[in-house]
Design a protein around this motif. Structure first.
Motif, PDB file in Angstrom:
ATOM      1  N   ARG A 152       0.806  -1.219   0.000  1.00 18.75           N
ATOM      2  CA  ARG A 152       0.000   0.000   0.000  1.00 18.75           C
ATOM      3  C   ARG A 152       0.842   1.273   0.000  1.00 18.75           C
ATOM      4  O   ARG A 152       0.297   2.363  -0.143  1.00 18.75           O
ATOM      5  N   THR A 153       2.172   1.135   0.199  1.00 19.98           N
ATOM      6  CA  THR A 153       3.027   2.322   0.274  1.00 19.98           C
ATOM      7  C   THR A 153       4.251   2.152  -0.620  1.00 19.98           C
ATOM      8  O   THR A 153       4.686   1.029  -0.910  1.00 19.98           O
ATOM      9  N   ARG A 154       4.793   3.281  -1.030  1.00 24.18           N
ATOM     10  CA  ARG A 154       6.025   3.268  -1.822  1.00 24.18           C
ATOM     11  C   ARG A 154       7.162   2.603  -1.039  1.00 24.18           C
ATOM     12  O   ARG A 154       7.956   1.842  -1.593  1.00 24.18           O
ATOM     13  N   GLU A 155       7.223   2.886   0.266  1.00 23.58           N
ATOM     14  CA  GLU A 155       8.316   2.366   1.085  1.00 23.58           C
ATOM     15  C   GLU A 155       8.342   0.851   1.092  1.00 23.58           C
ATOM     16  O   GLU A 155       9.414   0.230   1.011  1.00 23.58           O
ATOM     17  N   ARG A 156       7.163   0.243   1.190  1.00 22.74           N
ATOM     18  CA  ARG A 156       7.131  -1.233   1.224  1.00 22.74           C
ATOM     19  C   ARG A 156       7.532  -1.818  -0.132  1.00 22.74           C
ATOM     20  O   ARG A 156       8.203  -2.856  -0.191  1.00 22.74           O
ATOM     21  N   VAL A 157       7.125  -1.189  -1.200  1.00 22.13           N
ATOM     22  CA  VAL A 157       7.530  -1.654  -2.526  1.00 22.13           C
ATOM     23  C   VAL A 157       9.046  -1.588  -2.663  1.00 22.13           C
ATOM     24  O   VAL A 157       9.700  -2.554  -3.084  1.00 22.13           O
ATOM     25  N   GLU A 158       9.639  -0.445  -2.295  1.00 22.33           N
ATOM     26  CA  GLU A 158      11.089  -0.287  -2.392  1.00 22.33           C
ATOM     27  C   GLU A 158      11.820  -1.292  -1.505  1.00 22.33           C
ATOM     28  O   GLU A 158      12.863  -1.841  -1.889  1.00 22.33           O
ATOM     29  N   TRP A 176      10.976  -4.325  -0.714  1.00 23.63           N
ATOM     30  CA  TRP A 176      11.023  -5.675  -1.271  1.00 23.63           C
ATOM     31  C   TRP A 176      11.802  -5.749  -2.568  1.00 23.63           C
ATOM     32  O   TRP A 176      12.421  -6.782  -2.861  1.00 23.63           O
ATOM     33  N   ILE A 177      11.848  -4.671  -3.318  1.00 26.83           N
ATOM     34  CA  ILE A 177      12.731  -4.665  -4.487  1.00 26.83           C
ATOM     35  C   ILE A 177      14.185  -4.721  -4.020  1.00 26.83           C
ATOM     36  O   ILE A 177      15.010  -5.450  -4.596  1.00 26.83           O
ATOM     37  N   ASP A 178      14.506  -3.997  -2.950  1.00 28.03           N
ATOM     38  CA  ASP A 178      15.858  -4.049  -2.379  1.00 28.03           C
ATOM     39  C   ASP A 178      16.193  -5.449  -1.864  1.00 28.03           C
ATOM     40  O   ASP A 178      17.363  -5.860  -1.881  1.00 28.03           O
ATOM     41  N   LYS A 179      15.174  -6.183  -1.419  1.00 25.95           N
ATOM     42  CA  LYS A 179      15.401  -7.537  -0.901  1.00 25.95           C
ATOM     43  C   LYS A 179      15.483  -8.581  -2.009  1.00 25.95           C
ATOM     44  O   LYS A 179      15.695  -9.760  -1.728  1.00 25.95           O
ATOM     45  N   GLY A 180      15.290  -8.152  -3.251  1.00 27.00           N
ATOM     46  CA  GLY A 180      15.485  -9.078  -4.356  1.00 27.00           C
ATOM     47  C   GLY A 180      14.246  -9.536  -5.079  1.00 27.00           C
ATOM     48  O   GLY A 180      14.327 -10.401  -5.966  1.00 27.00           O
ATOM     49  N   ALA A 181      13.079  -8.984  -4.736  1.00 25.25           N
ATOM     50  CA  ALA A 181      11.868  -9.349  -5.477  1.00 25.25           C
ATOM     51  C   ALA A 181      12.007  -8.893  -6.927  1.00 25.25           C
ATOM     52  O   ALA A 181      12.439  -7.770  -7.198  1.00 25.25           O
ATOM     53  N   GLY A 182      11.626  -9.770  -7.859  1.00 18.84           N
ATOM     54  CA  GLY A 182      11.728  -9.419  -9.271  1.00 18.84           C
ATOM     55  C   GLY A 182      10.643  -8.465  -9.705  1.00 18.84           C
ATOM     56  O   GLY A 182      10.875  -7.564 -10.522  1.00 18.84           O
ATOM     57  N   ARG A 183       9.443  -8.649  -9.164  1.00 15.81           N
ATOM     58  CA  ARG A 183       8.302  -7.793  -9.496  1.00 15.81           C
ATOM     59  C   ARG A 183       7.401  -7.660  -8.285  1.00 15.81           C
ATOM     60  O   ARG A 183       7.333  -8.561  -7.444  1.00 15.81           O
TER      61      ARG A 183
END
Length: 247
Positions: free
Chosen positions: A83-89, A91-98
Motif C-alpha cells: 500500500r506504500t512506496r516504502e514497502r515496494v522499495e 522488497w525490491i531491495d530484498k530481491g523481489a523481481g516484481r
C-alpha cells in the motif's frame, strides 16, 4: 507464455481461497520454501507469492518470503498488502523481481505511476474483478471506476505486466473466467497475466492462443495435482513456425 507457479501464504502455510474468501482457506501441508525450490528445479522461470496476512492487515509472512527469494533459483513476483512506496522499495531491495499492486493504483494513481517510472518492468498492475466491478482492499471494496477505464489510465506507463483476476469465478467454471479476462486483455497494450482460469492442463493450451495473454498463474491446480508443472511448462513453450523446404 510464462507459467507462474503460485503459492498463497497465510499464517506460514500454503493455502488457496474459494472466490477470494480469506476466512475460508484450503490448507496444504507442504513446506513453502521447499515447494518453491522444487518448482525452480522443474524449470519455472518465475514463482508468484501472495501474502494473504498482509492483504488482510493481520500480519505478514515476511521472513518466509525472504527465505523463498534467497533460496529459490528463480525470479519471484510478490503480491499482497503493498500500500506504500516504502514497502515496494523495501522488497525490491530484498530481491523481489516484481511487485503486483491493486489498491494503490486505485487510491493513489500518481504514486503508482511514479513507481512504474522509477522501477520499469518491475511493477505489475493487479486488476481484481468481482461481478464486473473493480475491487480493492483485499477484494472487499468496490472501486468507483470501471475496470476498462482503470486499465486505460495506465496505458502509457512502463509496467511489467497487468495481472487480471476474476474473483467471482469458480475454478470449476474456467470458461466464464477466461471470458472476463480475455475481454479486459484487449483493453490494454501491456502484457497480461491471467489468474484463476487454470483448472487442468487443457486450460493452459487454450490460454496460450488468447491475444495479449502472456502468462498465467497456476496455484490450486498444482497443489491438488490436477496439473503437472513440467507438462504445463512444456505446453507453454512457443512452437517453432513451419518453414518451407527449398531444394
Amino acid at each position: 507464455m510464462i507459467i507462474y507457479p503460485t503459492m498463497e501464504l497465510q499464517n506460514g502455510k500454503c493455502v488457496t481461497l474459494h472466490r477470494g474468501r480469506l476466512e475460508e482457506p484450503s490448507i496444504y501441508h507442504v513446506d513453502p520454501v521447499e515447494t518453491a525450490i522444487g518448482w525452480a528445479a522443474e524449470g519455472a522461470e518465475w514463482v508468484h507469492v501472495t501474502d494473504f496476512d498482509a492483504v488482510a492487515g493481520t500480519g505478514n509472512n515476511d521472513e518466509l518470503i525472504e527465505e523463498i527469494i534467497r533460496r529459490t533459483a528463480t525470479s519471484v513476483q510478490l503480491a499482497g498488502g503493498f500500500r506504500t512506496r516504502e514497502r515496494v522499495e523495501q522488497w525490491i531491495d530484498k530481491g523481489a523481481g516484481r511487485i503486483a499492486l491493486g489498491t494503490m493504483p486505485a487510491r493513489d494513481p500518481e504514486t503508482f505511476k511514479v513507481l512504474a517510472r522509477d522501477f520499469p518492468d518491475q511493477i505489475v498492475l493487479a486488476v481484481d474483478i468481482w461481478q464486473g466491478q473493480l475491487m480493492t482492499d483485499g477484494w472487499k471494496q468496490p472501486a468507483a471506476i470501471q475496470p476498462e477505464v482503470f486499465l486505460q489510465q495506465f496505458s502509457n506507463d512502463p509496467l511489467a505486466a497487468v495481472m487480471i483476476t476474476d474473483i467471482d469465478s469458480d475454478i470449476d467454471q474456467p470458461d466464464e473466467s477466461l471470458g472476463v479476462i480475455s475481454s479486459l486483455a484487449g483493453q490494454t497494450p501491456h502484457r497480461v497475466i491471467a489468474s484463476g482460469s487454470v483448472r487442468e492442463i487443457d486450460d493452459i493450451a487454450r490460454l496460450k492462443y488468447v491475444p495479449n495473454i502472456d502468462g498465467t498463474l497456476v496455484g490450486r491446480a498444482l497443489f491438488s495435482r490436477d496439473v503437472n508443472l513440467a507438462e504445463a511448462l512444456e505446453i507453454a513453450k512457443p512452437k517453432p513456425e513451419k518453414t518451407a523446404d527449398f531444394i
